[in-house]
Design an enzyme around this catalytic site. Structure first.
Site, PDB file in Angstrom:
ATOM      1  CD  GLU A  92       0.403  42.242  23.914  1.00 11.23           C
ATOM      2  OE1 GLU A  92      -0.473  42.813  24.481  1.00 11.23           O
ATOM      3  OE2 GLU A  92       1.161  41.405  23.990  1.00 11.23           O
ATOM      4  CG  ASP A 125      -4.172  34.555  19.152  1.00 14.42           C
ATOM      5  OD1 ASP A 125      -4.391  33.392  19.282  1.00 14.42           O
ATOM      6  OD2 ASP A 125      -4.417  35.491  19.917  1.00 14.42           O
ATOM      7  CG  HIS A 145      -3.755  40.930  25.072  1.00 13.26           C
ATOM      8  ND1 HIS A 145      -2.424  40.760  25.764  1.00 13.26           N
ATOM      9  CD2 HIS A 145      -4.115  39.801  25.119  1.00 13.26           C
ATOM     10  CE1 HIS A 145      -2.120  39.457  25.877  1.00 13.26           C
ATOM     11  NE2 HIS A 145      -3.387  38.735  25.810  1.00 13.26           N
ATOM     12  CG  ASP A 154      -1.460  43.407  27.763  1.00 12.23           C
ATOM     13  OD1 ASP A 154      -2.624  42.896  27.568  1.00 12.23           O
ATOM     14  OD2 ASP A 154      -0.341  43.504  27.112  1.00 12.23           O
TER      15      ASP A 154
END
Ligand code: F6R
Length: 259
Positions: free
Chosen positions: A142, A66, A137, A135
């Protein structure tokens, strides 16, 4: 199911994964590696330094997971800079063979398709290194990301921006958008190696490995993949219900089974 390897510390994790990557490159000199950024994979890159110094890595190809959108590629925390600094230069890779998604907002609409085409052209990713966000991811997919998503622009959650603020002068400098390989893209890699360290990752690891498959925990998508290795320290493993079974399986692993 994924193979879960519980290690004593990051150094042991780095050595274990670096050994597997080195063996892969020795078998196939033009191996395609998927590189994560962030803190988690650094022990792997560190351990690869001495191993790669002894073998021919001139044909190794790579794709970063990413990139932030709208960050100057020369900013020290752009993933282009991080991959150059932590991976390409210390490991002696050919920079022309290592790609990072293009985070230029002007071309963001087509950059995902271009990246997918480049991965296809390389014949797919042989081994994808992954970290996991608090979280849940993976990449920057996400919670709620489609389990079949491809490389595209996403909006970062405030949680992720807060987690990553440590790399920047202030949270205001953390970009709000990113371009990330999709979950579908990640699942196409031939081997996934997910690492996590510290108590802060324990919940995300338990949810990814033992929780229900759900787009709300993108890491749970690893349950769909036939070849996954999860390497965690005791703290990150602390919420796994079957930790004893994972330890037992690994201790009794036949010699003919590689990582
Ligand atoms: C990085 C990436 C992210 C990180 C995750 C964990 O390329 O895609 O999924 O792996 O945010 O970050 P660290 O390792 O810094 O805790």
């Amino acid at each position: 199911m994924a193979e879960i390897v519980i290690v004593e510390n990051k150094e042991q994790a780095g050595a274990l994964v670096a050994d597997a990557i080195t063996a892969l490159v020795q078998r196939r000199p033009d191996t395609v590696l998927g590189f994560a950024t962030g803190s988690t994979p650094l022990p792997v890159y560190q351990a690869l330094r001495e191993r790669f110094a002894d073998i021919d890595v001139s044909q190794v190809r790579g794709f970063a997971l990413d990139e932030y959108v709208g960050i100057d590629p020369d900013h020290p925390e752009s993933y282009r800079s991080v991959i150059t600094r932590e991976v390409v230069e210390p490991l002696g890779l050919n920079p022309e063979l290592v790609r990072v998604p293009n985070g230029d907002p002007e071309t963001a609409a087509t950059a995902g398709d271009d990246y997918e085409a480049a991965i296809d052209e390389a014949g797919g990713i042989d081994l994808q290194i992954l970290g996991i966000g608090t979280d849940g991811h993976i990449g920057f997919n996400e919670p709620g990301s489609s389990l079949s998503s491809q490389t595209r622009v996403k909006t970062l959650t405030e949680q992720t921006r807060e987690d990553n603020a440590r790399f920047f002068d202030s949270i205001d400098d953390v970009p709000r958008h990113c371009i990330t390989q999709g979950i579908g893209t990640i699942l196409e890699a031939r081997h996934l190696v997910l690492l996590a360290f510290g108590e802060g990752k324990a919940e995300a690891i338990a949810a990814a490995v033992e929780g229900p498959l759900t787009s709300f925990v993108p890491g749970s998508a690893i349950q769909l993949h036939p070849r996954v290795t999860v390497v965690v320290d005791e703290a990150a493993a602390s919420k796994l219900k079957l930790a004893d079974y994972y330890r037992y399986s690994y201790e009794n692993k036949p010699a003919w089974q590689s990582l």
